[in-house]
Design an enzyme around this catalytic site. Sequence first.
Site, PDB file in Angstrom:
ATOM      1  N   ASP A  96       2.186   7.619   0.940  1.00 20.73           N
ATOM      2  CA  ASP A  96       3.427   7.684   0.181  1.00 20.73           C
ATOM      3  C   ASP A  96       3.626   9.003  -0.582  1.00 20.73           C
ATOM      4  O   ASP A  96       3.989   8.943  -1.854  1.00 20.73           O
ATOM      5  CB  ASP A  96       3.633   6.246  -0.757  1.00 20.73           C
ATOM      6  CG  ASP A  96       3.474   5.045  -0.017  1.00 20.73           C
ATOM      7  OD1 ASP A  96       3.358   5.115   1.107  1.00 20.73           O
ATOM      8  OD2 ASP A  96       3.664   4.112  -0.580  1.00 20.73           O
ATOM      9  N   LYS A 109       6.493   0.930   5.865  1.00 14.80           N
ATOM     10  CA  LYS A 109       6.338  -0.261   5.325  1.00 14.80           C
ATOM     11  C   LYS A 109       7.553  -0.693   4.473  1.00 14.80           C
ATOM     12  O   LYS A 109       8.082   0.209   3.591  1.00 14.80           O
ATOM     13  CB  LYS A 109       5.077  -0.371   4.568  1.00 14.80           C
ATOM     14  CG  LYS A 109       4.759   0.483   3.402  1.00 14.80           C
ATOM     15  CD  LYS A 109       3.349   0.412   2.855  1.00 14.80           C
ATOM     16  CE  LYS A 109       3.077   1.700   1.934  1.00 14.80           C
ATOM     17  NZ  LYS A 109       3.783   1.769   0.617  1.00 14.80           N
ATOM     18  N   CYS A 125      -0.198   1.197  -4.298  1.00 16.98           N
ATOM     19  CA  CYS A 125      -0.208   1.347  -2.921  1.00 16.98           C
ATOM     20  C   CYS A 125      -1.591   2.081  -2.341  1.00 16.98           C
ATOM     21  O   CYS A 125      -2.326   1.717  -1.454  1.00 16.98           O
ATOM     22  CB  CYS A 125       0.843   2.422  -2.361  1.00 16.98           C
ATOM     23  SG  CYS A 125       2.508   1.220  -2.316  1.00 16.98           S
TER      24      CYS A 125
HETATM   25  C1  VGL Z   1       4.508   2.083  -5.010  1.00 14.05           C
HETATM   26  C2  VGL Z   1       5.461   0.826  -6.365  1.00 14.05           C
HETATM   27  C3  VGL Z   1       6.442   0.501  -5.629  1.00 14.05           C
HETATM   28  C4  VGL Z   1       3.279   3.053  -4.169  1.00 14.05           C
HETATM   29  C5  VGL Z   1       5.492   1.645  -3.849  1.00 14.05           C
HETATM   30  O1  VGL Z   1       3.589   3.784  -3.461  1.00 14.05           O
HETATM   31  O2  VGL Z   1       2.366   2.766  -5.073  1.00 14.05           O
HETATM   32  N1  VGL Z   1       4.656   1.685  -6.239  1.00 14.05           N
HETATM   33  N2  VGL Z   1       6.464   0.836  -4.207  1.00 14.05           N
END
Ligand code: VGL
Length: 198
Positions: free
Chosen positions: A14, A99, A147
């Site tokens: 991410d 995802k 994540c």
């Molecule tokens: C994430 C909060 C909400 C992450 C993703 O990538 O850690 N954190 N969605």
Amino acid sequence: MVRWDERTALLVVDVQNDFADPGGGLSVDGGDAIIPAVNAAIAAAEAAGACVVYTQDWHPPETPHFAKDGGVWPVHCVRDTWGAEFHPDLRVVGDVVRKGTGGEDGYSGFTVRDPAGGNPADTLLDSLLRDRGVETVVVAGLATDYCVRDTALDAVGRGFAAFVLIDAVRAVDLHPGDGARALEAMRRAGVRSARIVP
Ligand code: VGL
Ligand code: ZN
């Protein structure tokens, strides 16, 4: 130390504008500061023939993951928007696993949860790694306390050896100390810490 080889995969979690850019929708403090270390890890993996797999948080405009729809998070990583794109400084040289595409909740790169019943479903990550004979995963990216943590814990639960690159991750720290607690939870589960920058 991580020994990069063909049975090792670097998972870049991410590293998207909404997390890594200071103007992003769910900006992680210092998120962009990890990018040189992430790119160094990518170069090390490539040089050794290890594969590099990227995850993207990829939400529809409405999902129970967002506070406005009953969840906890500000709007972030809405599919096909600037915030969902990889940070422009990140080198992208491998497969991408998205995802949350169907509005599912969850943080791990391996598993998503149906927003209604909470039933888990696999993403493509596990089969992609197994098809390549991967035994060890090395996790970098954002965010340490969501994540990154859940991806590393799932990796161990699925029988992979796992490392977290502590100089190539950053935490949201919604509550102070969340990042440190996440690293401790990973350590207890058998995830080893390593550094990319000596
Ligand atoms: C994430 C909060 C909400 C992450 C993703 O990538 O850690 N954190 N969605
Ligand atoms: Zn998200």
